[in-house]
Design an enzyme around this catalytic site. Sequence first.
Site, PDB file in Angstrom:
ATOM      1  N   SER A  85     -18.035  -3.224  14.895  1.00  0.00           N
ATOM      2  CA  SER A  85     -18.645  -4.493  15.288  1.00  0.00           C
ATOM      3  C   SER A  85     -17.597  -5.335  15.988  1.00  0.00           C
ATOM      4  CB  SER A  85     -19.174  -5.242  14.057  1.00  0.00           C
ATOM      5  OG  SER A  85     -18.101  -5.651  13.238  1.00  0.00           O
ATOM      6  N   LYS A  86     -18.033  -6.478  16.515  1.00  0.00           N
ATOM      7  CA  LYS A  86     -17.082  -7.357  17.183  1.00  0.00           C
ATOM      8  C   LYS A  86     -15.974  -7.786  16.233  1.00  0.00           C
ATOM      9  CE  LYS A  86     -20.483  -9.151  20.469  1.00  0.00           C
ATOM     10  NZ  LYS A  86     -21.232 -10.338  20.923  1.00  0.00           N
ATOM     11  N   ARG A  87     -16.329  -7.950  14.956  1.00  0.00           N
ATOM     12  CA  ARG A  87     -15.339  -8.385  13.975  1.00  0.00           C
ATOM     13  C   ARG A  87     -14.301  -7.302  13.694  1.00  0.00           C
ATOM     14  NH1 ARG A  87     -19.085 -10.406   9.186  1.00  0.00           N
ATOM     15  NH2 ARG A  87     -20.221  -8.577   9.908  1.00  0.00           N
TER      16      ARG A  87
END
Length: 281
Positions: free
Chosen positions: A253-255
Amino acid sequence: MAGFVTRFAPSPTGHLHLGHAVSAFHVWDTARAAGGKVLLRIEDIDQTRCRPEYEASILADLEWLGLDWTGPVRRQSEHFDDYALVLENLKARGLIYRCFKTRREIAAALPAGADPDEAPYVGKPVPPAAESERLARGHAFAWRLSLCAARDALGARYTAMAFTEETSNGARMAPANPCAFGDVVLARKDTPASYHLACCHDDALQGVTHVIRGEDIREMTSVHVMLQALMDWPTPIYRFHPLLLGPDGKKLSKRTGDKGLRAYKEEGMTPGDIRAMTAAA
């Protein structure tokens, strides 16, 4: 395979990233191998988060990857009236009800640590007089599909619900069990249709024969099969592809470092490089 129709349906809440590329490659590769076609659908029902600039970015990135689609793009925000008709149908049959409980109230009724957005919630309609009073006061509510009412309406069909899952080893019938999701939300005041309602409606309307999606939403298919049964919509064949995992073994994910395809393009990478980076999935 004659008549093979699938779709790619991103939400324009941000730029495409590697996880999206994985799904896109699986969708287009499967369609090409079957001699079928891919439809492009923009799932922009969330008007608070979806933005036109993200849609433009999605289209540009797909073209950069060499992925084209058949026919015009379907934008769900242009078809809220269609989804409202489905809600009216379900309402007339007593299958949905207004739920006035807030997220905090639902969380308070669940076991400690349970996520109210993930844990199954089963409620019931408030008495007519109380409902009228709350509506007059402008209380917010969500339309929920009653699992109990759906089970009664379907009768023996409920326990027989299943869908065809295709794998590299062939096809199998997978049972559908929506109980884990409880009474799912089909619409809210600020979102006229939920993902469940809109995608099932559109799959039926657009003649989608195959749905290719990530393993992370496999279980959600049970809810869709139930909606399809209630509305007498055809159930597509489903395929589930592996996810691209991050260093921690969880969905990228972006995180966890899954940056946008635009960033890779600006760094000089090619579509072939993106293919290589996503080959593990």
